[in-house]
Structure formats: structure tokens, C-alpha cells
Write an enzyme that holds these catalytic residues in place. Structure first.
Site, PDB file in Angstrom:
ATOM      1  N   GLY A   1     -38.063  18.628  45.408  1.00  0.00           N
ATOM      2  CA  GLY A   1     -38.568  17.578  46.479  1.00  0.00           C
ATOM      3  C   GLY A   1     -37.349  17.043  47.274  1.00  0.00           C
ATOM      4  O   GLY A   1     -37.652  16.021  47.883  1.00  0.00           O
ATOM      5  N   LYS A   2     -36.119  17.429  47.123  1.00  0.00           N
ATOM      6  CA  LYS A   2     -34.974  17.146  47.931  1.00  0.00           C
ATOM      7  C   LYS A   2     -35.400  16.747  49.237  1.00  0.00           C
ATOM      8  O   LYS A   2     -35.124  15.723  50.063  1.00  0.00           O
ATOM      9  CB  LYS A   2     -33.738  17.848  47.597  1.00  0.00           C
ATOM     10  CG  LYS A   2     -33.536  17.980  46.310  1.00  0.00           C
ATOM     11  CD  LYS A   2     -32.205  18.834  46.240  1.00  0.00           C
ATOM     12  CE  LYS A   2     -32.592  20.229  46.819  1.00  0.00           C
ATOM     13  NZ  LYS A   2     -33.292  21.086  45.938  1.00  0.00           N
TER      14      LYS A   2
ATOM     15  N   THR B   1     -38.174  16.798  50.735  1.00  0.00           N
ATOM     16  CA  THR B   1     -39.248  15.752  51.083  1.00  0.00           C
ATOM     17  C   THR B   1     -38.805  14.235  51.022  1.00  0.00           C
ATOM     18  O   THR B   1     -39.043  13.498  51.848  1.00  0.00           O
ATOM     19  CB  THR B   1     -40.277  16.107  50.097  1.00  0.00           C
ATOM     20  OG1 THR B   1     -40.630  17.489  49.966  1.00  0.00           O
ATOM     21  CG2 THR B   1     -41.885  15.260  50.537  1.00  0.00           C
TER      22      THR B   1
ATOM     23  N   ARG C   1     -35.788  29.791  57.976  1.00  0.00           N
ATOM     24  CA  ARG C   1     -37.330  29.797  57.705  1.00  0.00           C
ATOM     25  C   ARG C   1     -38.296  29.348  59.076  1.00  0.00           C
ATOM     26  O   ARG C   1     -37.815  28.896  59.938  1.00  0.00           O
ATOM     27  CB  ARG C   1     -37.889  28.836  56.565  1.00  0.00           C
ATOM     28  CG  ARG C   1     -37.225  29.101  55.361  1.00  0.00           C
ATOM     29  CD  ARG C   1     -37.609  28.204  54.428  1.00  0.00           C
ATOM     30  NE  ARG C   1     -36.890  28.237  52.813  1.00  0.00           N
ATOM     31  CZ  ARG C   1     -36.348  27.380  51.985  1.00  0.00           C
ATOM     32  NH1 ARG C   1     -36.663  26.018  52.328  1.00  0.00           N
ATOM     33  NH2 ARG C   1     -35.733  27.768  50.909  1.00  0.00           N
TER      34      ARG C   1
ATOM     35  N   ARG D   1     -45.575  26.219  48.842  1.00  0.00           N
ATOM     36  CA  ARG D   1     -44.821  26.091  49.679  1.00  0.00           C
ATOM     37  C   ARG D   1     -44.791  27.497  50.702  1.00  0.00           C
ATOM     38  O   ARG D   1     -44.554  27.455  51.757  1.00  0.00           O
ATOM     39  CB  ARG D   1     -43.374  25.598  49.517  1.00  0.00           C
ATOM     40  CG  ARG D   1     -42.488  25.282  50.515  1.00  0.00           C
ATOM     41  CD  ARG D   1     -41.254  24.626  50.219  1.00  0.00           C
ATOM     42  NE  ARG D   1     -40.230  25.812  49.768  1.00  0.00           N
ATOM     43  CZ  ARG D   1     -39.115  25.441  49.110  1.00  0.00           C
ATOM     44  NH1 ARG D   1     -38.599  24.245  49.345  1.00  0.00           N
ATOM     45  NH2 ARG D   1     -38.243  26.535  48.874  1.00  0.00           N
TER      46      ARG D   1
ATOM     47  N   ARG E   1     -34.935  31.471  41.644  1.00  0.00           N
ATOM     48  CA  ARG E   1     -34.947  29.981  41.986  1.00  0.00           C
ATOM     49  C   ARG E   1     -35.348  29.269  40.702  1.00  0.00           C
ATOM     50  O   ARG E   1     -34.766  28.537  40.204  1.00  0.00           O
ATOM     51  CB  ARG E   1     -35.857  29.695  43.097  1.00  0.00           C
ATOM     52  CG  ARG E   1     -35.073  29.933  44.651  1.00  0.00           C
ATOM     53  CD  ARG E   1     -35.886  29.629  45.534  1.00  0.00           C
ATOM     54  NE  ARG E   1     -35.201  29.997  46.807  1.00  0.00           N
ATOM     55  CZ  ARG E   1     -34.622  29.328  47.629  1.00  0.00           C
ATOM     56  NH1 ARG E   1     -34.759  28.181  47.578  1.00  0.00           N
ATOM     57  NH2 ARG E   1     -33.948  29.945  48.408  1.00  0.00           N
TER      58      ARG E   1
ATOM     59  N   ASN F   1     -39.423  13.190  39.951  1.00  0.00           N
ATOM     60  CA  ASN F   1     -40.283  13.606  41.077  1.00  0.00           C
ATOM     61  C   ASN F   1     -41.709  14.018  40.640  1.00  0.00           C
ATOM     62  O   ASN F   1     -42.136  14.822  40.806  1.00  0.00           O
ATOM     63  CB  ASN F   1     -39.564  14.312  42.128  1.00  0.00           C
ATOM     64  CG  ASN F   1     -40.618  14.457  43.348  1.00  0.00           C
ATOM     65  OD1 ASN F   1     -41.681  13.560  43.591  1.00  0.00           O
ATOM     66  ND2 ASN F   1     -40.489  15.567  44.255  1.00  0.00           N
ATOM     67  N   ASP F   2     -42.510  13.155  39.717  1.00  0.00           N
ATOM     68  CA  ASP F   2     -43.730  13.466  39.263  1.00  0.00           C
ATOM     69  C   ASP F   2     -44.960  13.051  40.479  1.00  0.00           C
ATOM     70  O   ASP F   2     -45.970  13.392  40.436  1.00  0.00           O
ATOM     71  CB  ASP F   2     -44.082  13.084  37.944  1.00  0.00           C
ATOM     72  CG  ASP F   2     -43.873  11.687  37.801  1.00  0.00           C
ATOM     73  OD1 ASP F   2     -43.356  10.891  38.754  1.00  0.00           O
ATOM     74  OD2 ASP F   2     -44.181  11.264  36.689  1.00  0.00           O
TER      75      ASP F   2
HETATM   76  N1  LIG Z   1     -44.123  14.725  44.037  1.00  0.00           N
HETATM   77  C1  LIG Z   1     -44.625  15.690  44.440  1.00  0.00           C
HETATM   78  N2  LIG Z   1     -45.771  16.105  44.172  1.00  0.00           N
HETATM   79  C2  LIG Z   1     -46.287  17.139  44.686  1.00  0.00           C
HETATM   80  N3  LIG Z   1     -45.762  18.065  45.383  1.00  0.00           N
HETATM   81  C3  LIG Z   1     -44.434  17.723  45.787  1.00  0.00           C
HETATM   82  C4  LIG Z   1     -43.879  16.752  45.279  1.00  0.00           C
HETATM   83  N4  LIG Z   1     -42.590  16.347  46.161  1.00  0.00           N
HETATM   84  C5  LIG Z   1     -42.529  17.525  46.942  1.00  0.00           C
HETATM   85  N5  LIG Z   1     -43.581  18.270  46.891  1.00  0.00           N
HETATM   86  C6  LIG Z   1     -43.845  19.663  47.323  1.00  0.00           C
HETATM   87  O1  LIG Z   1     -43.179  20.624  46.670  1.00  0.00           O
HETATM   88  C7  LIG Z   1     -42.741  21.574  47.629  1.00  0.00           C
HETATM   89  C8  LIG Z   1     -41.090  21.565  47.549  1.00  0.00           C
HETATM   90  O2  LIG Z   1     -40.489  20.434  47.966  1.00  0.00           O
HETATM   91  P1  LIG Z   1     -39.222  20.573  49.052  1.00  0.00           P
HETATM   92  O3  LIG Z   1     -39.397  21.472  50.049  1.00  0.00           O
HETATM   93  O4  LIG Z   1     -39.116  19.182  49.623  1.00  0.00           O
HETATM   94  O5  LIG Z   1     -38.058  20.811  47.738  1.00  0.00           O
HETATM   95  P2  LIG Z   1     -36.545  21.007  47.955  1.00  0.00           P
HETATM   96  O6  LIG Z   1     -36.002  20.679  46.554  1.00  0.00           O
HETATM   97  O7  LIG Z   1     -35.821  20.482  49.134  1.00  0.00           O
HETATM   98  O8  LIG Z   1     -36.387  22.766  47.746  1.00  0.00           O
HETATM   99  P3  LIG Z   1     -35.104  23.669  48.520  1.00  0.00           P
HETATM  100  O9  LIG Z   1     -34.027  23.299  47.716  1.00  0.00           O
HETATM  101  O10 LIG Z   1     -35.681  24.948  48.194  1.00  0.00           O
HETATM  102  O11 LIG Z   1     -35.128  23.441  49.898  1.00  0.00           O
HETATM  103  C9  LIG Z   1     -42.996  20.984  49.070  1.00  0.00           C
HETATM  104  O12 LIG Z   1     -44.025  21.809  49.523  1.00  0.00           O
HETATM  105  C10 LIG Z   1     -43.380  19.573  48.950  1.00  0.00           C
HETATM  106  O13 LIG Z   1     -44.315  19.385  49.668  1.00  0.00           O
END
Ligand SMILES: Nc1ncnc2c1ncn2[C@@H]1O[C@H](COP(=O)(O)OP(=O)(O)OP(=O)(O)O)[C@@H](O)[C@H]1O
Length: 202
Positions: A18-19, A21, A46, A139, A150, A173-174
Site C-alpha cells: 500500500g505504499k 496508495t 504499466r 490490482r 513478489r 496497513n489493515d
Molecule cells: N488498507 C487497504 N485495504 C485494502 N486494499 C488496499 C489497502 N491499501 C492498499 N490497498 C490496495 O492494494 C493494492 C496494492 O496497493 P499499492 O499499489 O499501493 O501497493 P504498493 O506497495 O505501492 O505496491 P508496488 O510496490 O508493487 O508498487 C492496490 O490495489 C490498493 O488499492
């Protein structure tokens, strides 16, 4: 040489934790206060990703040459692709007077720790591997084998992320609202006085 400026923020955590996000939300709420350090990568864009905005998309040859010239603060290989933060990317944000945010992998964090960047280090923790897999599948950006890689990497990252002393805070991040408010509180408490003054609304 990276120019002096406010203390940068590093966001690290497994792919899908979720970084992006959280970062998107921070940049949306404080567009003038934080700036994203645009990383280089040799992976393909992407859908919707814009060169120079989400990443500087490059190739192995050019990136290897730039690393050899000392142009990078940190680099990492992940799922068969190269990623890295150039000194220029951090300077660009600092020159704009904003706090630079880096979204980097564990290997990058280890390298950044050896520089004089002195960032605040945040680890974004998924609720479980099963939930991480569910989010990554939802996603829908990865092929099956890339997704498996991953998840394998995520297990190791979670071990490193939880080791005491590796990060200043671990944010679970729950729940997105809760995780974001923890990030905001942490920043508000840890930014130096003069930086905090810039963050009106904290
Ligand atoms: N607390 C949450 N509850 C449910 N879904 C979430 C939550 N936080 C993020 N997500 C969803 O999980 C997916 C992954 O989140 P995100 O793309 O932000 O991850 P990331 O850590 O940035 O991944 P990467 O390193 O691959 O870019 C997204 O589709 C996002 O909408």
C-alpha cells in the site's frame, strides 16, 4: 552531491502493501509540502504510468552506465528489473523546497542508510501474506510468475522490516484510513520544528 534540505521520507514495504496508495494520499493532501522522488526503472510502464512522472523509464545499458558514473543514491534489482533513485531526482524535489519522498526496496534502504541523506524510515506492513496476495491479484498488474516472485520476496522483506532498528516506524496497513492517519501523526511528530511549520494543518 545531494543538496541540503528538509529530512526526506522513505516508504518501504512489500509490493502490494500500500505504499503508492498512502503516498498518493499524502501528495494529494499536501501537494506543496511533499514531492515524490521519481525513480528510474528498466521495467516497462504499466497502463497509465507516465515517463518522468511515475518513473523515469530507461534500459539496462543506460542505467548501468549512469550507475558507473555515480549518478545514483541507491539501486536495486527486483523481479528481474533494475530500479534506482538518482541524486538528481532527490535534488529536483529539494530545490522546490518540498520534503522528498522515496518509495524504495529493502536493498535501497540499506544503501540509503550509508549516505548522509538521514531520512525518516517507514515500513508499510501488510496484514498477512494471504491479504497481500489478494490485493496484488485484485490490482491485476502482474503475470502469475511475477506475482509469485513478489510474494516470495515479501516474506523476506517482512522479516527485515520487523527487525528492531531497521525502521523508525512500522505501519500496519489493515485499514487505509488508520494507516494514513498513523503516517500523518508520525510525520507531524518527527519533522523538525522548521519543517513542521511548513506543514500547516498538521
Ligand atoms: N488498507 C487497504 N485495504 C485494502 N486494499 C488496499 C489497502 N491499501 C492498499 N490497498 C490496495 O492494494 C493494492 C496494492 O496497493 P499499492 O499499489 O499501493 O501497493 P504498493 O506497495 O505501492 O505496491 P508496488 O510496490 O508493487 O508498487 C492496490 O490495489 C490498493 O488499492
Amino acid at each position: 552531491m545531494v543538496q541540503k534540505g528538509p529530512r526526506p521520507l522513505v516508504l518501504c514495504g512489500p509490493s502490494g502493501s500500500g505504499k503508492s496508495t498512502l503516498l498518493k494520499r499524502l501528495l494529494k493532501e499536501f501537494p506543496d509540502k511533499f514531492g515524490f522522488s521519481v525513480s528510474h526503472t528498466t521495467r516497462g510502464p504499466r497502463p497509465g504510468e507516465i515517463n518522468g512522472v511515475h518513473y523515469h523509464f530507461t534500459n539496462k545499458e543506460d542505467m548501468t552506465a549512469a550507475i558507473a558514473k555515480g549518478e545514483f543514491l541507491e539501486t536495486a534489482c527486483f523481479s528481474g528489473n533494475m530500479y534506482g533513485t538518482s541524486k538528481q531526482a532527490v535534488n529536483d524535489v529539494r530545490c522546490s523546497g518540498r520534503i522528498c519522498v522515496l518509495d524504495i526496496e529493502i536493498e535501497g534502504v540499506k544503501q540509503v542508510k550509508t549516505t548522509d541523506l538521514n531520512p525518516l524510515l517507514v515500513f508499510v506492513m501488510p496484514p498477512s501474506i494471504e491479504e497481500l496476495e489478494r490485493r496484488l491479484r485484485a490490482r491485476n498488474t502482474e503475470q502469475e510468475d511475477a506475482l509469485k516472485k513478489r510474494l516470495e520476496t515479501a516474506r523476506k522483506e517482512i522479516v527485515y522490516g520487523q527487525e528492531p532498528g531497521n525502521f523508525h516506524i512500522i505501519i500496519l496497513n489493515d485499514n487505509l484510513d488508520k494507516a494514513y492517519s498513523e503516517l500523518r501523526d508520525f510525520l507531524s511528530k518527527n519533522m523538525e520544528e522548521k519543517e513542521r511549520a511548513v506543514l500547516r494543518g498538521f
